[in-house]
Design a protein around this motif. Structure first.
Motif, PDB file in Angstrom:
ATOM      1  N   LEU A   1       0.835  -1.198   0.000  1.00 55.95           N
ATOM      2  CA  LEU A   1       0.000   0.000   0.000  1.00 55.95           C
ATOM      3  C   LEU A   1       0.871   1.250   0.000  1.00 55.95           C
ATOM      4  CD1 LEU A   1      -2.643  -0.997   2.699  1.00 55.95           C
ATOM      5  CD2 LEU A   1      -3.018  -0.856   0.225  1.00 55.95           C
ATOM      6  N   PRO A   2       0.346   2.373  -0.494  1.00 53.73           N
ATOM      7  CA  PRO A   2       1.089   3.633  -0.403  1.00 53.73           C
ATOM      8  C   PRO A   2       1.436   3.931   1.052  1.00 53.73           C
ATOM      9  CG  PRO A   2      -0.770   3.862  -1.893  1.00 53.73           C
ATOM     10  CD  PRO A   2      -0.927   2.524  -1.227  1.00 53.73           C
ATOM     11  N   LYS A   3       2.567   4.527   1.273  1.00 53.22           N
ATOM     12  CA  LYS A   3       3.075   4.778   2.617  1.00 53.22           C
ATOM     13  C   LYS A   3       2.067   5.506   3.496  1.00 53.22           C
ATOM     14  CE  LYS A   3       7.000   6.884   5.036  1.00 53.22           C
ATOM     15  NZ  LYS A   3       8.284   7.644   4.873  1.00 53.22           N
ATOM     16  N   GLU A   4       1.372   6.481   2.927  1.00 50.01           N
ATOM     17  CA  GLU A   4       0.452   7.303   3.719  1.00 50.01           C
ATOM     18  C   GLU A   4      -0.807   6.542   4.150  1.00 50.01           C
ATOM     19  OE1 GLU A   4      -0.373   8.140  -0.687  1.00 50.01           O
ATOM     20  OE2 GLU A   4       1.366   7.785   0.638  1.00 50.01           O
ATOM     21  N   LEU A   5      -1.036   5.352   3.590  1.00 50.85           N
ATOM     22  CA  LEU A   5      -2.227   4.581   3.924  1.00 50.85           C
ATOM     23  C   LEU A   5      -1.951   3.387   4.831  1.00 50.85           C
ATOM     24  CD1 LEU A   5      -3.987   4.454   0.415  1.00 50.85           C
ATOM     25  CD2 LEU A   5      -4.474   6.009   2.318  1.00 50.85           C
ATOM     26  N   LYS A   6      -0.700   3.026   4.964  1.00 55.04           N
ATOM     27  CA  LYS A   6      -0.351   1.800   5.693  1.00 55.04           C
ATOM     28  C   LYS A   6      -0.801   1.811   7.146  1.00 55.04           C
ATOM     29  CE  LYS A   6       3.656   0.403   2.927  1.00 55.04           C
ATOM     30  NZ  LYS A   6       5.107   0.164   2.919  1.00 55.04           N
ATOM     31  N   GLU A   7      -0.541   2.895   7.857  1.00 54.82           N
ATOM     32  CA  GLU A   7      -0.861   2.941   9.285  1.00 54.82           C
ATOM     33  C   GLU A   7      -2.367   2.842   9.520  1.00 54.82           C
ATOM     34  OE1 GLU A   7      -0.186   5.747  13.274  1.00 54.82           O
ATOM     35  OE2 GLU A   7       0.743   6.296  11.346  1.00 54.82           O
ATOM     36  N   GLU A   8      -3.154   3.608   8.764  1.00 59.82           N
ATOM     37  CA  GLU A   8      -4.604   3.572   8.928  1.00 59.82           C
ATOM     38  C   GLU A   8      -5.146   2.185   8.585  1.00 59.82           C
ATOM     39  OE1 GLU A   8      -8.586   6.176   7.770  1.00 59.82           O
ATOM     40  OE2 GLU A   8      -6.762   6.389   6.566  1.00 59.82           O
ATOM     41  N   PHE A   9      -4.610   1.593   7.530  1.00 56.70           N
ATOM     42  CA  PHE A   9      -5.048   0.259   7.131  1.00 56.70           C
ATOM     43  C   PHE A   9      -4.752  -0.758   8.232  1.00 56.70           C
ATOM     44  CE2 PHE A   9      -3.986  -3.925   5.419  1.00 56.70           C
ATOM     45  CZ  PHE A   9      -5.146  -4.235   4.730  1.00 56.70           C
ATOM     46  N   GLN A  10      -3.549  -0.714   8.781  1.00 57.82           N
ATOM     47  CA  GLN A  10      -3.167  -1.688   9.802  1.00 57.82           C
ATOM     48  C   GLN A  10      -3.985  -1.520  11.075  1.00 57.82           C
ATOM     49  OE1 GLN A  10      -0.845  -4.180   8.976  1.00 57.82           O
ATOM     50  NE2 GLN A  10      -1.907  -5.041  10.748  1.00 57.82           N
ATOM     51  N   GLN A  11      -4.249  -0.295  11.455  1.00 59.98           N
ATOM     52  CA  GLN A  11      -5.073  -0.053  12.645  1.00 59.98           C
ATOM     53  C   GLN A  11      -6.483  -0.610  12.446  1.00 59.98           C
ATOM     54  OE1 GLN A  11      -4.894   4.177  13.349  1.00 59.98           O
ATOM     55  NE2 GLN A  11      -2.953   4.067  14.438  1.00 59.98           N
ATOM     56  N   ALA A  12      -7.048  -0.365  11.279  1.00 55.63           N
ATOM     57  CA  ALA A  12      -8.388  -0.876  10.986  1.00 55.63           C
ATOM     58  C   ALA A  12      -8.383  -2.398  10.974  1.00 55.63           C
ATOM     59  CB  ALA A  12      -8.877  -0.339   9.638  1.00 55.63           C
TER      60      ALA A  12
END
Length: 236
Positions: free
Chosen positions: A209-220
């Protein structure tokens, strides 16, 4: 009557009114049988309850003459779908209709009515904001529209849990956790939309995933896994 027999009966009745290629009937039935087999084999942890009806809402583009079916009650009509530029298959539309038949049979007339109304809110949003893979970028909506989707999702999720054979997430989570769960479902779908991910090609790999989306994706994903594991623990 089980789902497969319901679909067979529906196809037989429809066959009295229109001419349907035999190979199409076979494809629909094979899809339903295969989907049931895959679900039995799939580990609970892998069955993320993305209850906003993501890519499951398959819709057709090829012309097909048919009388009113349950899917029309959600989408309005096939012509309405064509106006929104949908680009999938007739097999998918019939499979989705079969899922609605299952829902109506298991929920009963009254509960199905509530289910359908909330589902219509979600599908209308997908027709307007969803991408070609059926995922919606909720950041593109106004706060009022997003709140409407969230309310409908909170109403729908217990129905999805029941139809999936899961324990109701609303019953096992605190009100705060349940709200967080719905937010996680929407965040997960939003990331899929923003990254233009086709989930039919396999599991989503966070590292791609694009870097800016990884954290939100993993938290979800972590919270979805938490709920799924909690449901499974109670069932066992």
């Amino acid at each position: 009557m089980n789902l497969e027999n319901q679909v067979k009966q529906a196809l037989q009745e429809r066959g009295k009114e229109v001419i349907i290629p035999l190979e199409l009937k076979g494809k629909v039935m094979n899809q339903i049988v295969e989907s049931k087999t895959i679900k039995r084999r799939m580990p609970m942890k892998k069955r993320l309850a993305v209850g906003i009806i993501a890519a499951a809402l398959l819709v057709p583009t090829s012309a097909f003459a048919y009388q009113s079916i349950l899917a029309d009650g959600i989408f309005g009509s096939f012509e309405n779908l064509k106006k929104h530029g949908t680009a999938l298959t007739i097999d998918g539309y019939m499979t989705f209709n079969a899922k609605l038949m299952q829902a109506k049979g298991e929920l009963g007339e009254k509960e199905y009515g509530k289910f359908k109304e909330s589902l219509r809110v979600i599908t209308n949003a997908k027709l307007e904001y969803g991408n070609k893979y059926g995922n919606t970028d909720f950041d593109q909506m106004s706060s009022k529209e997003k709140a409407k989707i969230e309310r409908a999702s909170m109403e729908l999720q217990p129905y999805f849990d029941k139809l999936n054979g899961d324990i109701s997430s609303k019953e096992i989570l605190t009100p705060e956790e349940y709200e967080q769960y719905i937010e996680a479902l929407m965040a997960y779908e939003k990331v899929l939309a923003q990254a233009n991910i086709d989930t039919s090609k396999g599991p989503v790999e966070a590292e791609k995933l694009p870097k800016e989306l990884k954290e939100e994706f993993q938290q979800a994903k972590n919270f979805l896994d938490y709920v799924s594991e909690k449901q499974q623990a109670i069932k066992e």
